[in-house]
Design an enzyme around this catalytic site. Structure first.
Site, PDB file in Angstrom:
ATOM      1  N   LEU A 162      10.699 -20.588  -4.825  1.00  0.00           N
ATOM      2  CA  LEU A 162       9.652 -19.699  -4.299  1.00  0.00           C
ATOM      3  C   LEU A 162       8.361 -19.771  -5.123  1.00  0.00           C
ATOM      4  O   LEU A 162       8.407 -19.676  -6.352  1.00  0.00           O
ATOM      5  CB  LEU A 162      10.180 -18.253  -4.337  1.00  0.00           C
ATOM      6  CG  LEU A 162       9.177 -17.163  -3.953  1.00  0.00           C
ATOM      7  CD1 LEU A 162       8.899 -17.182  -2.451  1.00  0.00           C
ATOM      8  CD2 LEU A 162       9.692 -15.782  -4.371  1.00  0.00           C
TER       9      LEU A 162
ATOM     10  N   ASP B  34       0.826  -1.211   0.000  1.00  0.00           N
ATOM     11  CA  ASP B  34       0.000   0.000   0.000  1.00  0.00           C
ATOM     12  C   ASP B  34       0.864   1.268   0.000  1.00  0.00           C
ATOM     13  O   ASP B  34       2.005   1.245   0.468  1.00  0.00           O
ATOM     14  CB  ASP B  34      -0.902  -0.016   1.245  1.00  0.00           C
ATOM     15  CG  ASP B  34      -2.058   0.961   1.119  1.00  0.00           C
ATOM     16  OD1 ASP B  34      -2.320   1.455   0.014  1.00  0.00           O
ATOM     17  OD2 ASP B  34      -2.693   1.231   2.155  1.00  0.00           O
TER      18      ASP B  34
ATOM     19  N   HIS C 257       2.873   3.616  -8.799  1.00  0.00           N
ATOM     20  CA  HIS C 257       2.728   2.178  -9.082  1.00  0.00           C
ATOM     21  C   HIS C 257       3.976   1.648  -9.796  1.00  0.00           C
ATOM     22  O   HIS C 257       4.440   0.548  -9.524  1.00  0.00           O
ATOM     23  CB  HIS C 257       1.485   1.927  -9.941  1.00  0.00           C
ATOM     24  CG  HIS C 257       0.204   2.268  -9.225  1.00  0.00           C
ATOM     25  ND1 HIS C 257      -0.049   1.872  -7.940  1.00  0.00           N
ATOM     26  CD2 HIS C 257      -0.891   2.979  -9.618  1.00  0.00           C
ATOM     27  CE1 HIS C 257      -1.246   2.309  -7.567  1.00  0.00           C
ATOM     28  NE2 HIS C 257      -1.773   2.990  -8.572  1.00  0.00           N
TER      29      HIS C 257
HETATM   30  C1  FPP Z   1      -1.851   0.217  -3.358  1.00  0.00           C
HETATM   31  O1  FPP Z   1      -1.436   1.551  -3.389  1.00  0.00           O
HETATM   32  C2  FPP Z   1      -1.268  -0.544  -4.446  1.00  0.00           C
HETATM   33  C3  FPP Z   1      -1.963  -1.129  -5.457  1.00  0.00           C
HETATM   34  C4  FPP Z   1      -3.432  -1.042  -5.557  1.00  0.00           C
HETATM   35  C5  FPP Z   1      -1.311  -1.848  -6.544  1.00  0.00           C
HETATM   36  C6  FPP Z   1      -0.001  -2.503  -6.286  1.00  0.00           C
HETATM   37  C7  FPP Z   1       0.682  -2.654  -7.581  1.00  0.00           C
HETATM   38  C8  FPP Z   1       2.005  -2.575  -7.804  1.00  0.00           C
HETATM   39  C9  FPP Z   1       3.001  -2.466  -6.737  1.00  0.00           C
HETATM   40  C10 FPP Z   1       2.483  -2.543  -9.229  1.00  0.00           C
HETATM   41  C11 FPP Z   1       3.011  -3.737  -9.846  1.00  0.00           C
HETATM   42  C12 FPP Z   1       2.634  -5.059  -9.295  1.00  0.00           C
HETATM   43  C13 FPP Z   1       3.207  -6.215  -9.718  1.00  0.00           C
HETATM   44  C14 FPP Z   1       2.833  -7.485  -9.043  1.00  0.00           C
HETATM   45  C15 FPP Z   1       4.193  -6.251 -10.771  1.00  0.00           C
HETATM   46  P1  FPP Z   1      -2.528   2.689  -3.491  1.00  0.00           P
HETATM   47  O2  FPP Z   1      -2.635   3.099  -4.894  1.00  0.00           O
HETATM   48  O3  FPP Z   1      -3.816   2.237  -2.868  1.00  0.00           O
HETATM   49  O4  FPP Z   1      -1.858   3.806  -2.618  1.00  0.00           O
HETATM   50  P2  FPP Z   1      -2.585   4.932  -1.760  1.00  0.00           P
HETATM   51  O5  FPP Z   1      -3.309   4.211  -0.650  1.00  0.00           O
HETATM   52  O6  FPP Z   1      -1.449   5.731  -1.262  1.00  0.00           O
HETATM   53  O7  FPP Z   1      -3.496   5.664  -2.683  1.00  0.00           O
END
Ligand code: FPP
Length: 240
Positions: A129, A18, A35
């Site tokens: 893994l 997150d 992201h």
């Molecule tokens: C939460 O941050 C994160 C996500 C919803 C997506 C996670 C995705 C990645 C790390 C990108 C790539 C993934 C892979 C497996 C290659 P948020 O957007 O909710 O953050 P915020 O709470 O600060 O708005």
């Protein structure tokens, strides 16, 4: 300072990645840049888990609720996943990583579904893994899907109602055959489960950090693992 006991690592680590959006906002950048930076953290953490010979790593990449985000962000997340799988597949194969998917696969956009299918097929015989990618995943949806399958088995006479126990439910979840997580990590300071692995987290140790996912590095995971090793897990019993 404590050092990591490599003989006593969690078998299964699950991560709620997150804070990508806030990380970007603090820098005056679009959320998708957060992201993309988060993808670099994924690369580093997957490598470390493979090196440490952790058995299973589950990453919450896209929830069933994330479809409610603006289309541009949904598209960017799906594209990043495809990019990650294309870019990393050779190294993942070399590192003996087995890729799996948890979530409702059929609802994924075609390129994401194809990239996941190719990656899971290419790595299915690997013995290192298990990298479990939670994509279009929701804990409640997972339980609904399991209940539907069990109901069909009962209707067809392959299962009896009285034979259904916790082990039966385990077998019909997306995580069938995998151990429950020992350690759950959530980054960015929030303190909630967000519909992640609701059944499987019953006895999991939680480790929360204010660090935003794009800043999460090897040293943070090592700290989490060391602190995990100092926990006493009682599973409802009285010990010591
Ligand atoms: C939460 O941050 C994160 C996500 C919803 C997506 C996670 C995705 C990645 C790390 C990108 C790539 C993934 C892979 C497996 C290659 P948020 O957007 O909710 O953050 P915020 O709470 O600060 O708005």
């Amino acid at each position: 300072m404590e050092i990591l006991d490599k003989e006593n690592l969690p078998g299964h680590v699950a991560i709620i990645m997150d804070g990508n959006g806030r990380w970007a906002k603090h820098r005056g950048l679009p959320r998708v840049v957060g992201h993309r930076s988060g993808m670099e953290s994924v690369r580093e953490i997957v490598k470390l888990c493979a090196e440490l010979k952790i058995k299973v790593l589950t990453l919450y990449a896209f929830s069933t609720e994330n479809w409610k985000r603006p289309q541009e962000e949904v598209d960017a997340l799906m594209n990043l996943l495809v990019e990650y799988l294309h870019r990393e597949i050779e190294e993942l194969v070399q590192n003996d990583v087995q890729i799996r998917h948890i979530g409702r696969a059929t609802e994924l956009p075609a390129p994401a579904l194809e990239a996941m299918t190719v990656a899971t097929e290419r790595t299915c015989k690997n013995k290192g893994l298990v990298l479990n990618l939670a994509l279009n995943y929701g804990g409640r949806t997972e339980i609904v899907d399991a209940m539907r399958e069990i109901a069909v088995k009962v209707k067809e006479g392959e299962l009896t109602v009285s034979s259904i126990d916790e082990g039966t439910i385990d077998k019909y979840l997306y995580t069938a055959g995998l151990p429950d997580p020992d350690l759950l990590i959530r980054t960015s300071g929030d303190c909630r489960i967000s519909n992640f692995l609701l059944w499987q987290l019953a006895y999991t140790e939680f480790w929360l950090t204010p660090v935003m996912w794009p800043d999460f590095r090897r040293r943070h995971l090592l700290t989490a693992l060391i602190e995990f090793q100092q926990r006493e897990r009682r599973y409802g019993e009285i010990k010591g």
